[in-house]
Design an enzyme around this catalytic site. Structure first.
Site, PDB file in Angstrom:
ATOM      1  N   TYR A  43     -86.527 -60.122 -13.327  1.00 34.63           N
ATOM      2  CA  TYR A  43     -85.931 -59.722 -14.615  1.00 34.63           C
ATOM      3  C   TYR A  43     -86.996 -59.739 -15.716  1.00 34.63           C
ATOM      4  O   TYR A  43     -87.117 -58.808 -16.504  1.00 34.63           O
ATOM      5  CB  TYR A  43     -84.807 -60.709 -14.923  1.00 34.63           C
ATOM      6  CG  TYR A  43     -84.045 -60.492 -16.199  1.00 34.63           C
ATOM      7  CD1 TYR A  43     -83.169 -59.423 -16.348  1.00 34.63           C
ATOM      8  CD2 TYR A  43     -84.146 -61.416 -17.247  1.00 34.63           C
ATOM      9  CE1 TYR A  43     -82.433 -59.266 -17.517  1.00 34.63           C
ATOM     10  CE2 TYR A  43     -83.412 -61.263 -18.408  1.00 34.63           C
ATOM     11  CZ  TYR A  43     -82.554 -60.182 -18.535  1.00 34.63           C
ATOM     12  OH  TYR A  43     -81.823 -60.032 -19.684  1.00 34.63           O
ATOM     13  N   GLY A  55     -70.508 -52.985 -20.159  1.00 35.46           N
ATOM     14  CA  GLY A  55     -71.093 -54.284 -19.839  1.00 35.46           C
ATOM     15  C   GLY A  55     -70.871 -55.306 -20.943  1.00 35.46           C
ATOM     16  O   GLY A  55     -70.127 -55.064 -21.908  1.00 35.46           O
ATOM     17  N   ASP A  61     -74.653 -42.590 -13.601  1.00 33.15           N
ATOM     18  CA  ASP A  61     -75.511 -43.528 -12.884  1.00 33.15           C
ATOM     19  C   ASP A  61     -76.908 -43.368 -13.495  1.00 33.15           C
ATOM     20  O   ASP A  61     -77.505 -42.296 -13.394  1.00 33.15           O
ATOM     21  CB  ASP A  61     -75.499 -43.168 -11.398  1.00 33.15           C
ATOM     22  CG  ASP A  61     -76.508 -43.981 -10.598  1.00 33.15           C
ATOM     23  OD1 ASP A  61     -77.305 -44.733 -11.197  1.00 33.15           O
ATOM     24  OD2 ASP A  61     -76.503 -43.838  -9.353  1.00 33.15           O
ATOM     25  N   ILE A  66     -71.405 -46.772 -14.905  1.00 31.54           N
ATOM     26  CA  ILE A  66     -71.368 -46.383 -13.489  1.00 31.54           C
ATOM     27  C   ILE A  66     -69.935 -46.169 -13.002  1.00 31.54           C
ATOM     28  O   ILE A  66     -69.686 -45.434 -12.066  1.00 31.54           O
ATOM     29  CB  ILE A  66     -72.135 -47.428 -12.629  1.00 31.54           C
ATOM     30  CG1 ILE A  66     -72.274 -47.025 -11.174  1.00 31.54           C
ATOM     31  CG2 ILE A  66     -71.517 -48.814 -12.740  1.00 31.54           C
ATOM     32  CD1 ILE A  66     -73.486 -46.217 -10.872  1.00 31.54           C
ATOM     33  N   ARG A  67     -68.959 -46.845 -13.654  1.00 32.68           N
ATOM     34  CA  ARG A  67     -67.549 -46.591 -13.346  1.00 32.68           C
ATOM     35  C   ARG A  67     -66.717 -46.834 -14.601  1.00 32.68           C
ATOM     36  O   ARG A  67     -67.178 -47.494 -15.529  1.00 32.68           O
ATOM     37  CB  ARG A  67     -67.060 -47.460 -12.189  1.00 32.68           C
ATOM     38  CG  ARG A  67     -67.127 -48.956 -12.400  1.00 32.68           C
ATOM     39  CD  ARG A  67     -66.714 -49.691 -11.135  1.00 32.68           C
ATOM     40  NE  ARG A  67     -67.745 -49.605 -10.109  1.00 32.68           N
ATOM     41  CZ  ARG A  67     -68.809 -50.417 -10.039  1.00 32.68           C
ATOM     42  NH1 ARG A  67     -68.960 -51.384 -10.938  1.00 32.68           N
ATOM     43  NH2 ARG A  67     -69.715 -50.297  -9.092  1.00 32.68           N
TER      44      ARG A  67
HETATM   45  N1  SER Z   1     -78.632 -63.742 -20.801  1.00 33.74           N
HETATM   46  C1  SER Z   1     -79.735 -63.273 -20.003  1.00 33.74           C
HETATM   47  C2  SER Z   1     -79.757 -63.903 -18.672  1.00 33.74           C
HETATM   48  O1  SER Z   1     -79.416 -65.067 -18.607  1.00 33.74           O
HETATM   49  C3  SER Z   1     -81.036 -63.541 -20.687  1.00 33.74           C
HETATM   50  O2  SER Z   1     -81.491 -62.414 -21.287  1.00 33.74           O
HETATM   51  O3  SER Z   1     -80.132 -63.295 -17.726  1.00 33.74           O
END
Ligand code: SER
Length: 312
Positions: free
Chosen positions: A141, A11, A52, A35-36
């Site tokens: 989030y 990521g 996963d 995951i891949r």
């Molecule tokens: N960069 C992140 C976002 O924008 C913030 O933690 O979701």
């Protein structure tokens, strides 16, 4: 840290963190999982496993297989994507974290997972946001990040797991682009400035958010993980930041290098609403005092480096 197991290793943060940790601790001692698989340096420069994070059994088995002594849990959805699919976000962000913490408890590992400025909400003081303050986020989030901070504190308090974490601001890098965040505009703008000399921002002028250049973020992770645990009072929620700007200020900085650069606006209400609920700027005093946090890059230095690196 001798055997480091990373989730979400391909990521935005993981891909650069994996390479950095391999340089410091040895390629074979950093196990990248995602995951891949892809053909990035993080995937190919040392051990890699497909994991996963919502699959408890595989996660614990893999951490055991490599005799991990440290788990760095990066796999998660960012804010804007999480808002589009909140149930999936809960399952991935919280389920994955719980499994990673369980693996850390079983194997007696040191543990890191990132929190975010997204852990704050509209009732949080907006300027110089204190380390310890109101946290009532209005995004899935943010709910995940607050719950995650508390869960990691709980694993330390209840089971003695050496958990640590940072509240990251928007992270900017020229390596792996972010996906589905609210702060992503501050990355896209550099790519567009180089390619087209113009950018249409989905975040409105006057919207201030904290940001940090990736090298500072990676150093902060290593420094926190290597810090003397007896000095850490805020284990899982250190505010860290390097700069705060709005779209006009980053555009003005880019114009110092590309004078023809043009900025226009087409505000995305969904992401603007998220940005408006976050602080303008946060206070990183606790991180400085408890483990010596320091950022090298301000807006000017970061912009120069981003434009140089991306031009190549
Ligand atoms: N960069 C992140 C976002 O924008 C913030 O933690 O979701």
């Amino acid at each position: 840290m001798k055997k480091i197991f990373i989730t979400g290793a391909l990521g935005q943060i993981g891909s650069e963190l994996t390479v950095k940790l391999r340089n410091i601790y040895g390629a074979d001692n950093v196990i990248a999982t995602d995951i891949r698989k892809n053909d990035s340096e993080a995937a190919l420069s040392g051990p890699f496993e497909v994991v996963d994070v919502t699959d408890t059994k595989t996660m614990i088995e893999m951490a055991k297989k490599y005799q991990a002594d440290t788990i760095i849990h990066m796999a998660a959805l960012l804010s804007a994507t999480a808002e589009k699919n909140p149930v999936f976000a809960w399952n991935l962000n919280m389920g994955g974290l719980m499994n990673a913490l369980e693996a850390a408890r079983e194997l007696n590992c040191k543990f890191f997972t990132p929190s975010s400025i997204g852990a704050f909400g509209p009732t949080t003081p907006k300027d110089n946001t204190p380390q310890d303050t109101i946290q009532r986020p209005t995004t899935m989030y943010g709910v995940n990040k607050v719950a995650g901070e508390l869960l990691a504190d709980y694993y330390n308090y209840k089971f003695g797991v050496d958990t640590r974490g940072l509240r990251f601001p928007g992270l900017i890098s020229y390596v792996t682009p972010p996906g589905g965040g609210t702060t992503d505009y501050a990355v896209e703008i550099y790519y567009e400035a180089i390619k087209n000399k113009r950018y249409t921002s989905y975040i409105d002028k006057g919207t201030y958010m904290d940001m940090m250049y990736m090298p500072d973020a990676l150093n902060a992770i290593v420094d926190l993980m290597e810090a003397d645990p007896s000095k850490l009072k805020h284990r899982n929620s250190f505010n860290v930041t390097a700069m705060s700007f709005d779209p006009e200020e980053i555009a003005a900085e880019i114009r110092k290098h590309i004078p023809e650069f043009e900025m226009s606006y087409s505000v995305d209400p969904a992401r603007q609403q998220i940005a408006d609920s976050w602080p303008n700027s946060i206070d990183a005093t606790a991180a400085k005092e408890e483990w010596g946090f320091k950022a090298e890059y301000d807006l000017a230095k970061m912009t120069k480096d981003m434009l140089e690196k991306l031009s190549k």
